[in-house]
Design a protein around this motif. Structure first.
Motif, PDB file in Angstrom:
ATOM      1  N   HIS A 177       6.558  92.867 -22.901  1.00 24.30           N
ATOM      2  CA  HIS A 177       7.000  94.196 -23.337  1.00 24.30           C
ATOM      3  C   HIS A 177       8.501  94.169 -23.570  1.00 24.30           C
ATOM      4  O   HIS A 177       9.296  94.189 -22.625  1.00 24.30           O
ATOM      5  CB  HIS A 177       6.635  95.249 -22.279  1.00 24.30           C
ATOM      6  CG  HIS A 177       5.161  95.420 -22.098  1.00 24.30           C
ATOM      7  ND1 HIS A 177       4.581  95.780 -20.904  1.00 24.30           N
ATOM      8  CD2 HIS A 177       4.130  95.249 -22.974  1.00 24.30           C
ATOM      9  CE1 HIS A 177       3.274  95.842 -21.045  1.00 24.30           C
ATOM     10  NE2 HIS A 177       2.977  95.514 -22.295  1.00 24.30           N
ATOM     11  N   LEU A 178       8.882  94.079 -24.831  1.00 27.61           N
ATOM     12  CA  LEU A 178      10.291  93.988 -25.197  1.00 27.61           C
ATOM     13  C   LEU A 178      10.620  95.046 -26.241  1.00 27.61           C
ATOM     14  O   LEU A 178       9.799  95.341 -27.116  1.00 27.61           O
ATOM     15  CB  LEU A 178      10.602  92.598 -25.788  1.00 27.61           C
ATOM     16  CG  LEU A 178      10.461  91.394 -24.876  1.00 27.61           C
ATOM     17  CD1 LEU A 178      10.563  90.108 -25.697  1.00 27.61           C
ATOM     18  CD2 LEU A 178      11.538  91.409 -23.789  1.00 27.61           C
ATOM     19  N   PRO A 179      11.832  95.599 -26.189  1.00 30.47           N
ATOM     20  CA  PRO A 179      12.246  96.555 -27.225  1.00 30.47           C
ATOM     21  C   PRO A 179      12.618  95.824 -28.513  1.00 30.47           C
ATOM     22  O   PRO A 179      12.834  94.617 -28.522  1.00 30.47           O
ATOM     23  CB  PRO A 179      13.478  97.219 -26.596  1.00 30.47           C
ATOM     24  CG  PRO A 179      14.044  96.167 -25.694  1.00 30.47           C
ATOM     25  CD  PRO A 179      12.856  95.431 -25.135  1.00 30.47           C
ATOM     26  N   GLY A 180      12.680  96.593 -29.603  1.00 31.31           N
ATOM     27  CA  GLY A 180      13.122  96.038 -30.870  1.00 31.31           C
ATOM     28  C   GLY A 180      11.987  95.529 -31.728  1.00 31.31           C
ATOM     29  O   GLY A 180      10.807  95.620 -31.388  1.00 31.31           O
ATOM     30  N   GLY A 181      12.366  94.975 -32.859  1.00 33.61           N
ATOM     31  CA  GLY A 181      11.394  94.434 -33.782  1.00 33.61           C
ATOM     32  C   GLY A 181      10.466  95.493 -34.330  1.00 33.61           C
ATOM     33  O   GLY A 181      10.842  96.652 -34.510  1.00 33.61           O
TER      34      GLY A 181
END
Length: 234
Positions: free
Chosen positions: A73-77
């Motif tokens: 779970h990562l922000p961005g893209g």
């Protein structure tokens, strides 16, 4: 020696350290992982960090690490998180391999990142020595999963041939104890966990695994997992 305690110094078994990129959107998590691996795994060299999808993709392309240890779970893209990072870097596979490290044990998270091309998935409940072992296995081209999570992958990537008959001649090569060990290893258990489950020593587990791989003419636990999944033995 359990598989999480392997001492291979590099992805090819040489003297070079395994170069690791840490990807997590929480600085404290990255700091903790860095500290723990420094204490328990001097053969792992943390070469960089990233906190979002764009930063991770750029870091992978610039640093070409052996293993990327990334949260799912990562922000961005485009909102795809860790799976998006892996997909964006497929051109670098298998020079760079990906191991998911997440608090989530949801099947959809596991399947998404493995489908994208990651070699393994472990949860943040893992101990530092076991995490180091998982990184080493992935760097060597093997798979690494926390117990229970391997089943999600087997369900998602099964052959779909439920009526496939088990070849008795292959199973007959294994003793009853070797079959027990085979099933647990194929499900993602570590040698230590197999030993505890079956009340035998880790050395005995190693002996059984070696015998199973030899008798079935397989070269790794990843191949063993696929062999067992194809025959619906899990």
């Amino acid at each position: 020696m359990s598989e999480t305690d392997t001492t291979a110094a590099g992805p090819a078994g040489g003297d070079a350290p395994i170069r690791v990129l840490l990807v997590d959107d929480h600085a404290m998590v990255r700091s903790g992982v860095r500290t723990e691996l420094a204490q328990h795994a001097p053969d792992l060299d943390i070469v960089g960090e990233a906190e979002d999808v764009e930063g991770a993709v750029a870091a992978v392309q610039a640093l070409r690490p052996d293993v990327v240890l990334l949260d799912v779970h990562l922000p961005g893209g485009q909102g795809g998180g860790g799976a998006e990072v892996v997909s964006a870097c497929t051109a670098l596979l298998p020079v760079t391999r990906f191991l998911a490290l997440s608090v989530s044990d949801a099947s959809e998270d596991v399947v998404a990142v493995i489908r994208a091309g990651a070699r393994g998935y472990v949860t943040k409940a893992i101990s530092a020595p076991d995490l180091a072992g998982a990184v080493r296995r992935v760097a060597a081209g093997d798979a690494a999963f926390s117990p229970r999570l391997a089943g999600f992958v087997l369900d998602a990537f099964g052959t779909g041939v439920g009526d496939l008959a088990v070849r008795d001649d292959e199973l007959d090569r294994l003793t009853s104890r070797e079959r027990e060990v085979m099933r647990l290893i194929a499900r993602g258990y570590t040698y230590k966990e197999v030993a505890a489950e079956l009340f035998i020593s880790i050395k005995t587990v190693e002996t059984h695994v070696s015998a199973v791989l030899r008798k079935l003419q397989l070269s790794s636990r990843h191949e063993l997992t696929r062999w067992a999944a194809d025959r619906r033995l899990l």
